[in-house]
Design an enzyme around this catalytic site. Structure first.
Site, PDB file in Angstrom:
ATOM      1  CG  ASP A 181      44.872 -57.711 -78.844  1.00 37.39           C
ATOM      2  OD1 ASP A 181      43.962 -58.182 -79.528  1.00 37.39           O
ATOM      3  OD2 ASP A 181      44.868 -56.523 -78.476  1.00 37.39           O
ATOM      4  CE  LYS A 221      42.348 -59.673 -76.598  1.00 36.41           C
ATOM      5  NZ  LYS A 221      42.198 -60.019 -78.025  1.00 36.41           N
TER       6      LYS A 221
HETATM    7  P1  NDP Z   1      49.581 -54.143 -83.235  1.00 39.25           P
HETATM    8  O1  NDP Z   1      50.120 -53.739 -81.932  1.00 39.25           O
HETATM    9  O2  NDP Z   1      50.399 -55.006 -84.124  1.00 39.25           O
HETATM   10  O3  NDP Z   1      49.174 -52.856 -84.079  1.00 39.25           O
HETATM   11  C1  NDP Z   1      48.263 -51.908 -83.601  1.00 39.25           C
HETATM   12  C2  NDP Z   1      48.231 -50.762 -84.587  1.00 39.25           C
HETATM   13  O4  NDP Z   1      47.179 -49.873 -84.268  1.00 39.25           O
HETATM   14  C3  NDP Z   1      49.513 -49.948 -84.559  1.00 39.25           C
HETATM   15  O5  NDP Z   1      49.777 -49.453 -85.851  1.00 39.25           O
HETATM   16  C4  NDP Z   1      49.131 -48.803 -83.621  1.00 39.25           C
HETATM   17  O6  NDP Z   1      49.894 -47.618 -83.803  1.00 39.25           O
HETATM   18  C5  NDP Z   1      47.710 -48.578 -84.067  1.00 39.25           C
HETATM   19  N1  NDP Z   1      46.965 -47.840 -83.057  1.00 39.25           N
HETATM   20  C6  NDP Z   1      46.848 -48.142 -81.743  1.00 39.25           C
HETATM   21  N2  NDP Z   1      46.098 -47.224 -81.140  1.00 39.25           N
HETATM   22  C7  NDP Z   1      45.732 -46.349 -82.099  1.00 39.25           C
HETATM   23  C8  NDP Z   1      44.937 -45.184 -82.117  1.00 39.25           C
HETATM   24  N3  NDP Z   1      44.370 -44.729 -80.989  1.00 39.25           N
HETATM   25  N4  NDP Z   1      44.751 -44.544 -83.304  1.00 39.25           N
HETATM   26  C9  NDP Z   1      45.330 -45.001 -84.444  1.00 39.25           C
HETATM   27  N5  NDP Z   1      46.093 -46.110 -84.481  1.00 39.25           N
HETATM   28  C10 NDP Z   1      46.292 -46.759 -83.329  1.00 39.25           C
HETATM   29  O7  NDP Z   1      48.162 -54.835 -82.923  1.00 39.25           O
HETATM   30  P2  NDP Z   1      47.306 -55.802 -83.841  1.00 39.25           P
HETATM   31  O8  NDP Z   1      47.462 -55.423 -85.269  1.00 39.25           O
HETATM   32  O9  NDP Z   1      47.565 -57.190 -83.431  1.00 39.25           O
HETATM   33  O10 NDP Z   1      45.821 -55.464 -83.345  1.00 39.25           O
HETATM   34  C11 NDP Z   1      45.032 -54.435 -83.954  1.00 39.25           C
HETATM   35  C12 NDP Z   1      43.571 -54.659 -83.611  1.00 39.25           C
HETATM   36  O11 NDP Z   1      43.136 -55.940 -84.096  1.00 39.25           O
HETATM   37  C13 NDP Z   1      43.213 -54.658 -82.127  1.00 39.25           C
HETATM   38  O12 NDP Z   1      41.914 -54.127 -81.966  1.00 39.25           O
HETATM   39  C14 NDP Z   1      43.184 -56.138 -81.784  1.00 39.25           C
HETATM   40  O13 NDP Z   1      42.390 -56.407 -80.642  1.00 39.25           O
HETATM   41  C15 NDP Z   1      42.556 -56.688 -83.047  1.00 39.25           C
HETATM   42  N6  NDP Z   1      42.772 -58.116 -83.294  1.00 39.25           N
HETATM   43  C16 NDP Z   1      44.033 -58.624 -83.388  1.00 39.25           C
HETATM   44  C17 NDP Z   1      44.219 -59.965 -83.644  1.00 39.25           C
HETATM   45  C18 NDP Z   1      45.577 -60.545 -83.871  1.00 39.25           C
HETATM   46  O14 NDP Z   1      45.629 -61.716 -84.282  1.00 39.25           O
HETATM   47  N7  NDP Z   1      46.642 -59.822 -83.672  1.00 39.25           N
HETATM   48  C19 NDP Z   1      43.061 -60.894 -83.724  1.00 39.25           C
HETATM   49  C20 NDP Z   1      41.783 -60.231 -83.721  1.00 39.25           C
HETATM   50  C21 NDP Z   1      41.654 -58.906 -83.472  1.00 39.25           C
HETATM   51  P3  NDP Z   1      51.132 -47.317 -82.818  1.00 39.25           P
HETATM   52  O15 NDP Z   1      52.219 -48.215 -83.294  1.00 39.25           O
HETATM   53  O16 NDP Z   1      51.383 -45.864 -83.035  1.00 39.25           O
HETATM   54  O17 NDP Z   1      50.658 -47.624 -81.426  1.00 39.25           O
END
Ligand code: NDP
Length: 448
Positions: free
Chosen positions: A168, A128
């Protein structure tokens, strides 16, 4: 050997040697405590110190990322790549760009990734990376210059047989494009298999963008299926509104459920008529605006910055935002409101206290290692297509993703039963299945 005491000692040593890395301690503790029955059945792995070795990354790279902002000022960020385990294949795992990124966060994510990747049955190791760069509010040019500087250092550690990053939090298709362009320029190689999550027109795979969210919903559907239930007619709450959340919402709606709320880091929207996905995508992906803009454009929705998205009553909850976003209080509210199933689209979004509350209440709980494995599984399918210069259709790729998720689900249940748990103990099943596959390879490969 007293395996429980041995695991406690390994855990204590990990905490001592990695001070201040709370999330890493949490991820390691959660895994080690479930491995006791596996090590009792396989004392040879305890003898070979597999647990001790797997908690120590093979390599950790920390580097300076200097870049120039639009005003001509020099900025400096910190980049990371933790190459955790290559027992099963090249290091594989995403890059996160977020101001909260530090070594402990990257190590927790890398550690989780080892077992998740093993659980998919594919030939991928665990790693990672990321940076404490905040893309929010940055111009296109600034994001590009940052990505170019980041890759200027990172490229020397990558390769299709060495280390293959993906996206991510904060790293989506746009950032992968800039990173790939710089890698290509520096190395003079169109090495498609060095990054996943690429655009469809230049080496990407269909379904990679959708895979994590779709996969989490498939996994939840499989869990519900064991109780003769499904998504049809169900109310669902999804946290986050990024890549994973958006495609989880899309698949829930395709299966007949209604997502009534989603969130971002500043608040959440409730929309009883169901989240309008096209509007959400426009707000988050095109305009890159806050979620409040969704509520402003949709009369049936209300936006709140008070309380939590988990206060909204639902049958199924899909935490898809970030680590430790769902604690004991939120879990208590979900249980009180009658939640049937929780599947982690994000990595470690539920605290240990929340997981315990779900367990005691008999709520089906799918841990991230299993429930969000669809993203990395489809990355491995992208690597497979790159290596063979093949291109599969959307339908063909989605069928393969669905098959992987069915397989992950079945393996978790079977392993949990074999090692003394109930088949519903997906935490036990996921951790032991992943660990045994890695342990077998590590033992065979000698002390390396
Ligand atoms: P993105 O950056 O696309 O989206 C993240 C989302 O989470 C945004 O809406 C963000 O809001 C929100 N967020 C971040 N911090 C907080 C918080 N403290 N409270 C509430 N909402 C929050 O990331 P991903 O969708 O790619 O990733 C989301 C999760 O999934 C992570 O844990 C990642 O590790 C996991 N994951 C992702 C994969 C992938 O293929 N992308 C694969 C496997 C796991 P804001 O815009 O306001 O920051």
């Amino acid at each position: 050997m007293n395996v429980s005491a041995h695991m406690e000692a390994v855990y204590a040593e990990v905490c001592r040697r990695n001070p201040g890395e709370a999330e890493f301690h949490q991820a390691v503790g959660e895994v080690l405590h479930t491995l006791v029955p596996a090590l009792q059945a396989h004392p040879e792995y305890a003898e070979a110190c597999i647990a001790e070795r797997v908690c120590e990354p093979e390599r950790q790279v920390i580097f300076r990322v200097p870049w120039v902002d639009d005003e001509g000022r020099v900025r400096v960020n910190r980049g990371f790549r933790v190459e955790f385990s290559s027992a099963l294949g090249p290091y594989k795992g995403g890059l996160r760009f977020h101001p909260s990124v530090n070594l402990g966060i990257v190590k927790f994510l890398g550690f989780e990734q080892i077992f998740k990747n093993a659980l998919t049955g594919q030939a991928i190791g665990g790693g990672k990376g990321g940076a404490d760069f905040d893309p929010k509010g940055r111009s296109q040019g600034e994001v590009m210059r940052f990505c170019q500087s980041f890759m200027t250092e990172l490229h020397r550690h990558l390769g299709e047989h060495t280390d293959v990053p993906a996206g991510d939090i904060g790293v989506g298709g746009r950032e992968i494009g800039y990173l790939f362009g710089q890698y290509k320029r520096i190395t003079n190689r169109f090495e498609a298999g060095v990054l996943t999550g690429k655009g469809i027109g230049w080496g990407g795979s269909h379904v990679r963008t959708e895979a994590t969210g779709y996969g989490a919903v498939y996994f939840a559907d499989q869990m519900l299926g064991t109780r003769g239930q499904g998504f049809d007619g169900r109310k669902v709450v999804v946290s986050g509104s990024g890549n994973v959340a958006v495609y989880a919402i899309e698949k829930v709606h395709a299966l007949g459920g209604t997502v009534v709320a989603c969130s971002d880091s500043t608040g959440y929207v409730v929309d009883d008529s169901g989240i309008d996905l096209e509007l959400l995508k426009t707000v988050k992906e095109v305009r890159r605006a806050r979620l409040s803009a969704y509520a402003e454009a949709r009369p049936s929705a209300r936006y709140s910055e008070r309380g939590s998205v988990y206060d909204v009553p639902c049958d199924i909850a899909l935490p898809c935002a970030t680590q430790n976003e769902l604690g004991g209080q939120e879990a208590g509210t979900l249980v009180k409101n009658g939640v049937l199933a929780v599947a982690e689209g994000a990595n470690m979004p539920c605290t240990p206290e929340a997981v315990e509350i779900f367990r005691e209440a008999g709520v089906l709980f799918g841990p991230g290692k299993a429930a969000n494995a669809g993203g990395v599984a489809t990355s491995a399918l992208e690597m497979q297509q790159n290596a063979s210069r093949a291109r599969w259709t959307f339908e063909e790729t989605e069928d393969r993703l669905a098959a992987v998720m069915r397989d992950v689900h079945a393996r978790c249940r079977a392993t949990a039963e074999t090692y003394g748990g109930t088949p519903d103990d997906y935490v036990l099943g996921a951790n032991i299945t992943g660990f045994l596959r890695v342990a077998e390879a590590m033992e065979a490969q000698g002390v390396v």
